[in-house]
Design a protein around this motif. Structure first.
Motif, PDB file in Angstrom:
ATOM      1  N   TYR A  29      34.267  31.132  -9.462  1.00  0.00           N
ATOM      2  CA  TYR A  29      33.117  30.271  -9.683  1.00  0.00           C
ATOM      3  C   TYR A  29      33.027  29.265  -8.524  1.00  0.00           C
ATOM      4  O   TYR A  29      33.988  29.077  -7.774  1.00  0.00           O
ATOM      5  N   GLU A  30      31.852  28.652  -8.393  1.00  0.00           N
ATOM      6  CA  GLU A  30      31.581  27.692  -7.310  1.00  0.00           C
ATOM      7  C   GLU A  30      31.724  28.329  -5.923  1.00  0.00           C
ATOM      8  O   GLU A  30      31.947  27.648  -4.932  1.00  0.00           O
ATOM      9  N   VAL A  31      31.626  29.645  -5.877  1.00  0.00           N
ATOM     10  CA  VAL A  31      31.534  30.387  -4.616  1.00  0.00           C
ATOM     11  C   VAL A  31      30.404  31.406  -4.789  1.00  0.00           C
ATOM     12  O   VAL A  31      30.096  31.813  -5.908  1.00  0.00           O
ATOM     13  N   LEU A  32      29.801  31.794  -3.691  1.00  0.00           N
ATOM     14  CA  LEU A  32      28.736  32.789  -3.723  1.00  0.00           C
ATOM     15  C   LEU A  32      29.066  33.901  -2.733  1.00  0.00           C
ATOM     16  O   LEU A  32      29.156  33.662  -1.527  1.00  0.00           O
ATOM     17  N   VAL A  33      29.280  35.107  -3.246  1.00  0.00           N
ATOM     18  CA  VAL A  33      29.489  36.279  -2.390  1.00  0.00           C
ATOM     19  C   VAL A  33      28.700  37.444  -2.968  1.00  0.00           C
ATOM     20  O   VAL A  33      28.315  37.438  -4.140  1.00  0.00           O
ATOM     21  N   SER A  34      28.461  38.451  -2.164  1.00  0.00           N
ATOM     22  CA  SER A  34      27.702  39.624  -2.612  1.00  0.00           C
ATOM     23  C   SER A  34      28.659  40.722  -3.073  1.00  0.00           C
ATOM     24  O   SER A  34      29.827  40.754  -2.673  1.00  0.00           O
ATOM     25  N   THR A  58      39.007  44.050 -13.049  1.00  0.00           N
ATOM     26  CA  THR A  58      37.837  43.777 -13.878  1.00  0.00           C
ATOM     27  C   THR A  58      37.316  42.373 -13.591  1.00  0.00           C
ATOM     28  O   THR A  58      38.031  41.517 -13.054  1.00  0.00           O
ATOM     29  N   GLY A  59      36.074  42.138 -13.970  1.00  0.00           N
ATOM     30  CA  GLY A  59      35.495  40.804 -13.824  1.00  0.00           C
ATOM     31  C   GLY A  59      34.447  40.559 -14.888  1.00  0.00           C
ATOM     32  O   GLY A  59      33.616  41.429 -15.159  1.00  0.00           O
ATOM     33  N   THR A  60      34.484  39.388 -15.501  1.00  0.00           N
ATOM     34  CA  THR A  60      33.482  38.993 -16.490  1.00  0.00           C
ATOM     35  C   THR A  60      33.105  37.549 -16.206  1.00  0.00           C
ATOM     36  O   THR A  60      33.924  36.648 -16.373  1.00  0.00           O
ATOM     37  N   ALA A  61      31.868  37.350 -15.740  1.00  0.00           N
ATOM     38  CA  ALA A  61      31.450  36.003 -15.347  1.00  0.00           C
ATOM     39  C   ALA A  61      30.248  35.562 -16.164  1.00  0.00           C
ATOM     40  O   ALA A  61      29.289  36.328 -16.347  1.00  0.00           O
ATOM     41  N   GLY A  78      33.012  35.980 -10.229  1.00  0.00           N
ATOM     42  CA  GLY A  78      33.920  36.041 -11.365  1.00  0.00           C
ATOM     43  C   GLY A  78      35.289  36.562 -10.967  1.00  0.00           C
ATOM     44  O   GLY A  78      35.749  36.392  -9.836  1.00  0.00           O
ATOM     45  N   SER A  79      35.945  37.275 -11.880  1.00  0.00           N
ATOM     46  CA  SER A  79      37.374  37.573 -11.739  1.00  0.00           C
ATOM     47  C   SER A  79      37.728  38.545 -10.623  1.00  0.00           C
ATOM     48  O   SER A  79      38.896  38.632 -10.237  1.00  0.00           O
ATOM     49  N   THR A  80      36.769  39.318 -10.111  1.00  0.00           N
ATOM     50  CA  THR A  80      37.107  40.186  -8.977  1.00  0.00           C
ATOM     51  C   THR A  80      37.492  39.351  -7.756  1.00  0.00           C
ATOM     52  O   THR A  80      38.151  39.844  -6.838  1.00  0.00           O
ATOM     53  N   PHE A  81      37.111  38.074  -7.749  1.00  0.00           N
ATOM     54  CA  PHE A  81      37.446  37.168  -6.643  1.00  0.00           C
ATOM     55  C   PHE A  81      38.922  36.767  -6.675  1.00  0.00           C
ATOM     56  O   PHE A  81      39.453  36.255  -5.683  1.00  0.00           O
ATOM     57  N   LYS A  82      39.581  37.008  -7.806  1.00  0.00           N
ATOM     58  CA  LYS A  82      40.986  36.616  -7.934  1.00  0.00           C
ATOM     59  C   LYS A  82      41.871  37.337  -6.930  1.00  0.00           C
ATOM     60  O   LYS A  82      42.965  36.859  -6.608  1.00  0.00           O
ATOM     61  N   LEU A  83      41.413  38.489  -6.438  1.00  0.00           N
ATOM     62  CA  LEU A  83      42.167  39.188  -5.398  1.00  0.00           C
ATOM     63  C   LEU A  83      42.331  38.303  -4.173  1.00  0.00           C
ATOM     64  O   LEU A  83      43.422  38.243  -3.579  1.00  0.00           O
ATOM     65  N   THR A 105      37.445  19.507  -9.580  1.00  0.00           N
ATOM     66  CA  THR A 105      37.662  20.795 -10.255  1.00  0.00           C
ATOM     67  C   THR A 105      37.211  21.998  -9.409  1.00  0.00           C
ATOM     68  O   THR A 105      37.303  23.143  -9.874  1.00  0.00           O
ATOM     69  N   SER A 106      36.736  21.760  -8.211  1.00  0.00           N
ATOM     70  CA  SER A 106      36.229  22.870  -7.390  1.00  0.00           C
ATOM     71  C   SER A 106      37.329  23.873  -7.060  1.00  0.00           C
ATOM     72  O   SER A 106      37.121  25.090  -7.140  1.00  0.00           O
ATOM     73  N   LEU A 107      38.507  23.384  -6.653  1.00  0.00           N
ATOM     74  CA  LEU A 107      39.595  24.282  -6.266  1.00  0.00           C
ATOM     75  C   LEU A 107      39.983  25.225  -7.398  1.00  0.00           C
ATOM     76  O   LEU A 107      40.010  26.456  -7.200  1.00  0.00           O
TER      77      LEU A 107
END
Length: 701
Positions: free
Chosen positions: A426-431, A512-515, A303-308, A417-419
């Protein structure tokens, strides 16, 4: 006549055959006894003896400050050798005399059988002459200590027959705290956590014990044939018990109040990458929470924490600056057949700075940014994500870390729409641990550290292997990019979705992140949200990075990252900041003399040594040879000379016993001492005429 010869021939033949057979038997006996004897004796022994393993004492896992996190405690199986010579001599008089009192003691200690029942159990074993009679399993050490002093058993193994088999049981003294990370050591199942990763160090080397089979097929130890095991080594972790308790409690409070499914809270030391706390809680069928899985290592859509990562890529590739404008399109954007939504609509807001779009956690803003910079070259964006190590596991010293996924245009699931969807997590997987590693790099001025959980391996209190901080990347981006993303992360708390976390006492930085989370075959129908917050504190001098990720129940009323994960982050930060502040707080007054000190009259040179060693404030001078009496005058110590008259009784008032005896006995006096402490009274006043062999009584208090 011919018949007689024929019969005799047959008889002789039989006799010769029997003779040869007898000789063959004698030869075989000789061979077996003298040539093949050792072989056959060993074969016989192998049928009646065997080796059993002696497990080594497993090493202990400690916290960084030296508190036990996982250790082994001994349990005992108690057996009795009822055929012991000393027990059966004189027709078993020793057994008969002690069986009643022994049964009573066993009944009172274990409370599982009456005295009569225990007496019958003991008699049964005695009558069978059982050499390995099982009396009690899984006896605690304190119980074993008591049993050793019971009637009959206290007479020793030969006369009392007691045999104790030792085995170890693994326990975690702090129960819930970091339970999954520390791990479990189990006999019939695979270990987990640090217990598994460092099993080779912890388990030691197994020993052997020779066992001999006796009547009834029972095996008993053969004394003198043990190969002692080598005990395992100890592990010193990076975990701080107090910090772990803070993180665990903060996470638990939110999980319970929001009835969440599971969550994790990670606390990392910025400069080193040490994991100081890692809490993992999952909801159990009865509604309680337990450390059932290491959720910090499981991959998912962040979610949104990935925006960094998105803004680092765009800024570092120099396509934009944080003050460039991006169109929020009032929180809704159509891309092909899919629509990007912001978690909250932004009516009237169109063009805002990238910094403010980040602060508002706008999915539309990030999608617009990614499309502007990378629409024609999406693999460049992917390459930058991989440069940030988001496609690789962290390599933490735990087994079971999930495999991250950062797909490219060559991936089967790549679409138009992946990019844009990847840009907001979204469409990524991280821990969560990978997220923590990235945010920690920002806090650490761009230097990415590898997270780790063990400081050292210890053997008999001495380190045999140390683990030092490991740098993964010297700089994740340029200093210009770093300056901008730090400002954006601080802006989230002061002017964005994390405003509720702001505090006037110190600066926070984070995101913040909300997914929306898919739930198996039901997909996104049940509206299950994952709330997260990733950040560091204090923002002006980062000490810790903290990531909180909580998966909420379906259709939860409260699910935004700032409202669910944010308060957990803030509680952890507040408590750690308060602890640090308390340690650094200066004393409000100058150092004063502790007047409870036992100030005694003594020699000047000894007082000079004390003053210099303890660095105590003093007024005036102290000679080397004179006797002085100390006093506290304000905040300093002053000394008054104590004069001893020649030919008179020494004045020892205020002195310790050693000095008083030195003066009085050197003066030729006999001394009687009463009490302890320093001299408060002497029967002959100081300065009185001294008479030889005079007796003096001194009272001390």
């Amino acid at each position: 006549m011919e018949v007689k010869k024929d019969i005799l021939w047959r008889v002789y033949l039989c006799f010769i055959g029997m003779g040869l057979f007898g000789v063959a038997i004698l030869v075989k006996i000789f061979l077996v006894q003298n040539i093949e004897g050792n072989y056959w004796r060993s074969m016989a022994d192998s049928l009646h003896t065997r080796y059993v393993s002696l497990e080594a004492d497993r090493g202990t896992i400690y916290s960084e400050e030296g508190r036990m996190l996982s250790t082994s405690i001994p349990y005992f199986n108690l057996r009795v050798d009822f055929a012991a010579d000393g027990l059966r001599e004189k027709n078993g008089k020793r057994f008969t005399d002690n069986v009643d009192s022994l049964a009573l003691c066993l009944s009172q200690l274990f409370k599982d059988h009456t005295q009569k029942e225990y007496k019958n159990i003991l008699r049964e074993g005695y009558q069978r002459k059982d050499r390995y009679f099982l009396l009690k399993r899984d006896v605690l050490f304190v119980q074993y200590q008591a049993v050793r002093n019971f009637p009959m058993f206290r007479l020793g193994k030969n006369k009392g027959g007691l045999i104790a088999e030792t085995k170890n049981k693994r326990i975690n003294p702090f129960k819930l705290l970091a339970n999954r990370t520390i791990g479990l050591s189990r006999e019939n199942a695979q270990n987990v956590g640090l217990e598994r990763t460092y099993d080779n160090f912890l388990k030691g080397v197994t020993g052997k014990r020779l066992m001999r089979r006796i009547a009834g097929g029972t095996f008993v130890p053969v004394e003198g044939y043990d190969i002692e095991p080598e005990n395992g080594r100890d592990i010193i972790t990076t975990i701080d018990v107090n910090m772990q308790d803070i993180a665990e409690t903060a996470l638990m409070n939110m999980m319970v109040s929001n009835e969440a499914q599971h969550g994790t809270c990670i606390l990392m030391e910025v400069k080193t990458g040490k994991i100081k706390a890692i809490a993992n809680l999952g909801r159990q069928p009865d509604g309680s929470y337990w450390e059932d899985m290491n959720y910090a290592l499981q991959v998912g859509e962040p979610g949104s924490t990935f925006k960094l990562a998105t803004v680092i890529a765009a800024l570092d590739d120099q396509y934009v600056s944080m003050n460039d404008q991006v169109n929020l399109n009032e929180g809704r954007l159509q891309i092909g057949k899919r629509t990007v939504f912001d978690s909250e609509p932004h009516p009237g807001q169109t063009n805002v700075s990238i910094k403010h779009a980040f602060e508002l956690s706008s999915n539309v803003g990030m999608a617009q940014l990614a499309m502007r910079c990378y629409a024609k070259k999406p693999n460049e964006f992917v390459a930058h994500l991989r440069k940030l190590n988001l496609d690789k596991a962290t390599g933490i010293d735990l087994v079971g870390e999930g495999k991250p996924v950062i797909k490219s245009t060559k991936s089967k699931t790549w679409s138009a729409t992946s990019l844009p969807w990847m840009s907001f997590g979204y469409e990524v997987l991280v821990s969560p641990l990978q997220t923590c590693m990235l945010y920690n790099a920002v806090a650490n001025n761009g230097k990415m550290m590898k997270p780790y959980l063990v400081n050292s391996i210890m053997e008999y209190g001495q380190p045999v292997k140390d683990y030092d901080p490991e740098v993964v990347m010297d700089s994740i981006c340029s200093q210009n990019t770093l300056r901008q993303v730090k400002a954006m992360l601080e802006g989230v708390v002061t002017n964005g979705t994390g405003r509720a976390l702001w505090t006037p006492y110190y600066k926070l930085a984070g995101k913040t992140g909300t997914a929306l989370v898919a739930n198996g075959k039901d997909g996104y129908k049940e509206k299950i949200y994952q709330s997260s917050f990733a950040g560091y504190f204090p923002a002006n001098d980062p000490q810790f990075t903290c990531v909180v990720v909580i998966k909420n129940k379906a259709n939860a009323v409260k699910f935004y990252g700032g409202a669910v994960a944010g308060p957990v982050f803030r509680e952890v930060a507040d408590k750690l900041y308060a602890i640090a502040l308390e340690k650094q707080r200066p004393m409000r007054a100058a150092v004063a003399i502790d007047t409870l000190l036992a100030f005694k009259t003594g020699q000047g040179r000894e007082w000079k040594t004390i003053l210099n060693t303890l660095d105590l404030p003093m007024q005036g001078a102290v000679g080397n040879s004179n006797w002085v009496s100390p006093r506290v005058n304000g905040k300093k110590i002053t000394f008054a000379a104590v004069k001893q008259a020649k030919g008179g009784v020494p004045d020892v008032t205020g002195m310790g016993l050693k000095d008083a005896l030195y003066l009085l006995e050197n003066a030729g006096m006999r001394v009687i001492v009463r009490g302890a402490g320093k001299v408060t009274n002497q029967s002959i006043p100081g300065g009185s005429l001294l008479e030889r062999n005079q007796t003096i009584v001194i009272e001390l208090s």
